[in-house]
Structures are given as structure tokens and as C-alpha cells.
Scaffold this motif. Structure first.
Motif, PDB file in Angstrom:
ATOM      1  N   ALA A  38       0.809  -1.227   0.000  1.00  0.00           N
ATOM      2  CA  ALA A  38       0.000   0.000   0.000  1.00  0.00           C
ATOM      3  C   ALA A  38       0.834   1.264   0.000  1.00  0.00           C
ATOM      4  CB  ALA A  38      -0.932  -0.002   1.213  1.00  0.00           C
TER       5      ALA A  38
ATOM      6  N   ALA B 251      -0.851   1.778  -4.790  1.00  0.00           N
ATOM      7  CA  ALA B 251      -0.491   0.428  -4.343  1.00  0.00           C
ATOM      8  C   ALA B 251       0.130  -0.347  -5.500  1.00  0.00           C
ATOM      9  CB  ALA B 251      -1.717  -0.309  -3.824  1.00  0.00           C
TER      10      ALA B 251
ATOM     11  N   TRP C 269      -9.353  -0.823  -2.972  1.00  0.00           N
ATOM     12  CA  TRP C 269      -9.034   0.088  -1.870  1.00  0.00           C
ATOM     13  C   TRP C 269     -10.242   0.139  -0.942  1.00  0.00           C
ATOM     14  CZ3 TRP C 269      -4.691   1.807  -0.057  1.00  0.00           C
ATOM     15  CH2 TRP C 269      -3.615   2.107  -0.889  1.00  0.00           C
TER      16      TRP C 269
ATOM     17  N   SER D 229      -5.636   1.173  -8.666  1.00  0.00           N
ATOM     18  CA  SER D 229      -4.526   1.067  -7.727  1.00  0.00           C
ATOM     19  C   SER D 229      -4.035   2.419  -7.229  1.00  0.00           C
ATOM     20  CB  SER D 229      -3.355   0.314  -8.381  1.00  0.00           C
ATOM     21  OG  SER D 229      -2.916   0.988  -9.543  1.00  0.00           O
TER      22      SER D 229
ATOM     23  N   TYR E 157      -6.192   3.261   5.465  1.00  0.00           N
ATOM     24  CA  TYR E 157      -6.776   2.682   4.264  1.00  0.00           C
ATOM     25  C   TYR E 157      -6.149   1.305   4.026  1.00  0.00           C
ATOM     26  CZ  TYR E 157      -8.273   7.483   3.423  1.00  0.00           C
ATOM     27  OH  TYR E 157      -8.832   8.729   3.551  1.00  0.00           O
TER      28      TYR E 157
ATOM     29  N   SER F 292      -5.328  -1.732   1.213  1.00  0.00           N
ATOM     30  CA  SER F 292      -5.280  -2.253  -0.157  1.00  0.00           C
ATOM     31  C   SER F 292      -5.424  -3.765  -0.076  1.00  0.00           C
ATOM     32  CB  SER F 292      -3.973  -1.865  -0.850  1.00  0.00           C
ATOM     33  OG  SER F 292      -2.858  -2.348  -0.126  1.00  0.00           O
TER      34      SER F 292
END
Length: 454
Positions: A123, A139, A366, A378, A390, A392
């Protein structure tokens, strides 16, 4: 002019001593090695101790790809993958000979070194928002496809495991033999040409098979090319690292062994053939390894040495083929030759990757702090009002239908105590044409940028 003596007086200064030459780089070195991507900028820093002065120092670099430059801190970009030995020679331009020239310990640049074929997502680094109110998150992850087709790529020769000392020895006291069937303990099997494989057998001539063998004889003689459905020396195999006629019972110094390494969902099967003599060419030793990755179904082959031997018409081949022997993927120039000097091949220190390349089996997401979907892209822009983490997430769907998830988090911290306060003071009522005023918002920062608007 009266006769007398004439003297010419000159000062001779010996070459100064140079010591402790050193190479450093950005990205940083680890044990005299650094790995970078193709087209990634590398900054080299040279240093040395000079007994008198560095004013006449000369730093000469050889980047290992035919390029040489002079300068203390050059920058360079490698445009092709490979492993390059970088050397630095330090000298004194005021010295008329090379008596003080000295070389630093060389370093190794691994360019385009493929990451291991594991399932992963990154991430990125955590972010601090001070003055800004938004940032971009990006990411990276390994995107793979179904196993109905494969992408072949040459990768740098950087074996992830030693060729010698793997846990499970295959009997090497008999020539031309298949070993006993072994369970492949990947939770969801190994997807290979759309089949879900859960057992394997090792052939002593450099190959692995997912097929049931009718007997234990691993035939050595072949002149056919991959794919091959009839010749048993090839048709019974699936992964060839390479396949060639090697002789494991010629001496006790060789080894054929395999091991399951790592933890779910990123285990590997490593199978190595170490210092096995070529049949009828016992002084020529073959060493090579195959690595099969759980979840991603990637196959890597590392060849330290695959020497020539004129027995069996020089035949050898690298590649993978389906169980039916009707479809194969073979690197250019690495299929079976026809036994003459222009087509047979041998090699040292090369590696190949076979990556599933059908329709993608990868889903990227996400997620916000509540686990809600933000985007499938991404790279995204976010504007959190408070510190937020957050996630990923990548989901890999195997050929068995099972889903494997890998996740990584990034935290965006919102600084609720800004490093400065801009204060214009109270509002003012002024007359047109009246006395001018001075507005001062200096925050005593050398890096501050001031912008005024009306």
C-alpha cells in the motif's frame, strides 16, 4: 658576464598516498549488492582518503555494461536487465605515474531483479498531511492470469535458495529413474495448464511430472522437441529444468533434492539438481533448480550450469508442457537441438520465469476504515478530515475456485496542530488615498511560500 656557477632549483613533490576507497549508492547497498529496476536511476558516490589534498582526485567508474565515466558522484540508468559488476578506480591527476592508483571493492548491481513470485500487495508508505488537505495513494501488487497460457521472461540469475542442502533427497544411486510420487501440500493445489495438481514425481534427468508414471524408468534418449506426446523421455514430463541425460550415480558428490519452503499462502516447491555429472561426460557437472509458487502458480527455473555432452546427440530442453504433450512454452533457443554444432546449446547462470498469462484472476480493492470499497484502481486521491487507515486488498482466485486474500495498510495522518499560524490582525476601515499600511505574516520559515489574493 663573469664566469661562475649556475644552479637550477626545482621543487619535486612525490605522489600523495590514497587510501580507503569506497563505493556507496542510492538506493543503498547491502553486502556490496543493490537491486534496482530497469530504467531506475542509480546515484553512485565515490570517496577516498588523500594524504595531501583532494583537489587533483580522479574517480573513474566502470558500470559493467561497457560504460565508463569520470566523476565523483555520477548518476546512471541501466536499460537492460542483468547483473553488473561496478568498479571504481581512484587516482591523482598530478601524479605522473600510477603508483598511487587504487581500486575500491567492487559492487554488484542486480538490474531488473524479478521479485519473488509470491502473492503480495504493497500500500506504500504512511503519509503525514500538514498544510495539504489531500494526498495520492498508490499500491503495487502482482497481477497474474489463468494458466491456459504463459508469459516467458528471462530474469536475472539470482537463485532464492541454495542448490545444495534441500530437505528431501531423491535417491541418486540409480540412473534414469522416476522417484516415488509426492504430495504437493499447497492448500489449494497448483494450477498448471488449468489443471489443479496436488502430487508430483521427480525424474532423475532434470524434470518434474504431475502425471502418474506407468513405471520408474525415466528414459534418457530423445531428439524430439517440446511439445512431445510420444517420446517417453519428454512426454512423461511437465517441467524441464532442463531435461538432459545426467548420471546421478556417477559419484557421491551430487544431489537431487526438494523442499517445501515458507508459509501459506506463499509457500514454494524448490527442486534442485546439484553437481550431477553428464552421462558419458563425467567431468561436466549440471546444476539447476525449479521453483513453483503457491497461489500465483508462477514457475521459475535457475540454471547455474547446463554443459554440453555429445552423448545422446547433445539433447537438452528447458520449458513446460501440458499433460497431453500437445502444448509447450519454451524460451527461444532452448529447445532440443539436432546434434550439430550450430543448434545444440549449453549455458551458465541464466534464469527463466513462466507466468500464467490468461484472463486475470486478480481483483484489487481500496477499502476505507470501515471496510467499504473506495475504488478498484490502484492509484487514488484521498482527502481525509482526520487520521485514517486505508487498506489495499488483492484477491486471487485459483483454478479450484478458492479465493486467497492478501492485504496491506497505509495510514494518512492529519496533523491537527499545524506547524504555524497565519494571523493578519483585526479588520481595518481605511479611506481611499489614505495612509498606507503594512501587512506582515512572516512565519520565520526559509521554505515558506507566501501568496496574496484580493
Amino acid at each position: 658576464q663573469k664566469p661562475g656557477w649556475e644552479a637550477v632549483i626545482s621543487c619535486w613533490e612525490p605522489c600523495q598516498e590514497i587510501s580507503n576507497p569506497l563505493i556507496s549508492t542510492t538506493p543503498a547497498l547491502t553486502d556490496f549488492q543493490v537491486s534496482v529496476d530497469v530504467d531506475e536511476l542509480v546515484t553512485f558516490q565515490g570517496s577516498a582518503d588523500f594524504a595531501v589534498s583532494t583537489a587533483s582526485a580522479v574517480y573513474t567508474w566502470d558500470f559493467g555494461d561497457g560504460t565508463t565515466v569520470i566523476g565523483q558522484n555520477p548518476e546512471y540508468t541501466y536499460t537492460t536487465a542483468g547483473i553488473f559488476d561496478v568498479t571504481l578506480t581512484v587516482s591523482d591527476s598530478s601524479c605522473t605515474d600510477d603508483s598511487t592508483t587504487i581500486e575500491a571493492n567492487p559492487i554488484e548491481l542486480i538490474v531488473g531483479s524479478s521479485a519473488a513470485g509470491f502473492a503480495y500487495v504493497d500500500a506504500g508508505e504512511d503519509v503525514l498531511l500538514g498544510c495539504e488537505n489531500s494526498t495520492q495513494l498508490s499500491a503495487s501488487f502482482l497481477d497474474i492470469g489463468e494458466t491456459n497460457t504463459y508469459l516467458i521472461t528471462e530474469i536475472p540469475f539470482v537463485p532464492p535458495f541454495p542448490f545444495q542442502g534441500l530437505e528431501n533427497n531423491v535417491s541418486t544411486d540409480n540412473d534414469d529413474r522416476w522417484g516415488a510420487p509426492q504430495n504437493l501440500p499447497f492448500d489449494n493445489g497448483f494450477c498448471f495448464f488449468t489443471n489443479n495438481e496436488d502430487t508430483f514425481t521427480v525424474g532423475s534427468n532434470g524434470l518434474l511430472s504431475f502425471q502418474t508414471q506407468p513405471d520408474n524408468y525415466n528414459d534418457y534418449a530423445f531428439t524430439a522437441t517440446l511439445p512431445e506426446s510420444n517420446d517417453p523421455a519428454l512426454s512423461r514430463g511437465n517441467i524441464f529444468s532442463p531435461v538432459h541425460d545426467i548420471f546421478p550415480d556417477a559419484s557421491g558428490a551430487n544431489e537431487i533434492a526438494w523442499e517445501i519452503i515458507g508459509e501459506y499462502p506463499n509457500r514454494v516447491l524448490a527442486l534442485s539438481f546439484f553437481n550431477v555429472p553428464m552421462y558419458d561426460c563425467a567431468d561436466q557437472l549440471a546444476t539447476h533448480m525449479m521453483v513453483l509458487y503457491e497461489t500465483t502458480n508462477i514457475i521459475d527455473i535457475y540454471i547455474q550450469n547446463a554443459p554440453e555432452c555429445d552423448f545422446n546427440s547433445y539433447s537438452k530442453a528447458v520449458g513446460i508442457q501440458n499433460n497431453e504433450g500437445t502444448e509447450a512454452f519454451v524460451p527461444d533457443g532452448r529447445n532440443t537441438g539436432d546434434g550439430n554444432a550450430t543448434t545444440h546449446w549449453s549455458t551458465e547462470e541464466e534464469a527463466w520465469r513462466f507466468t500464467p498469462n490468461g484472463d486475470t484472476v486478480t481483483l484489487f480493492e481500496w477499502l476505507d476504515a470501515d471496510g467499504e470499497l473506495i475504488s478498484n484502481e490502484s492509484t487514488i486521491d484521498v482527502s481525509p478530515e482526520s487520521t485514517t487507515t486505508y487498506t489495499s486488498k488483492v484477491t486471487y482466485t485459483t483454478c479450484s475456485g478458492f479465493r486467497v486474500n492478501v492485504e496491506d495498510e497505509v495510514t494518512v495522518t492529519v496533523d491537527e496542530d499545524p506547524p504555524y499560524v497565519v494571523e493578519l490582525g483585526p479588520d481595518l476601515d481605511l479611506c481611499v488615498g489614505g495612509t498606507s499600511i503594512n501587512l506582515n505574516v512572516d512565519i520565520n520559515s526559509e521554505s515558506a511560500i507566501y501568496e496574496w489574493t484580493l
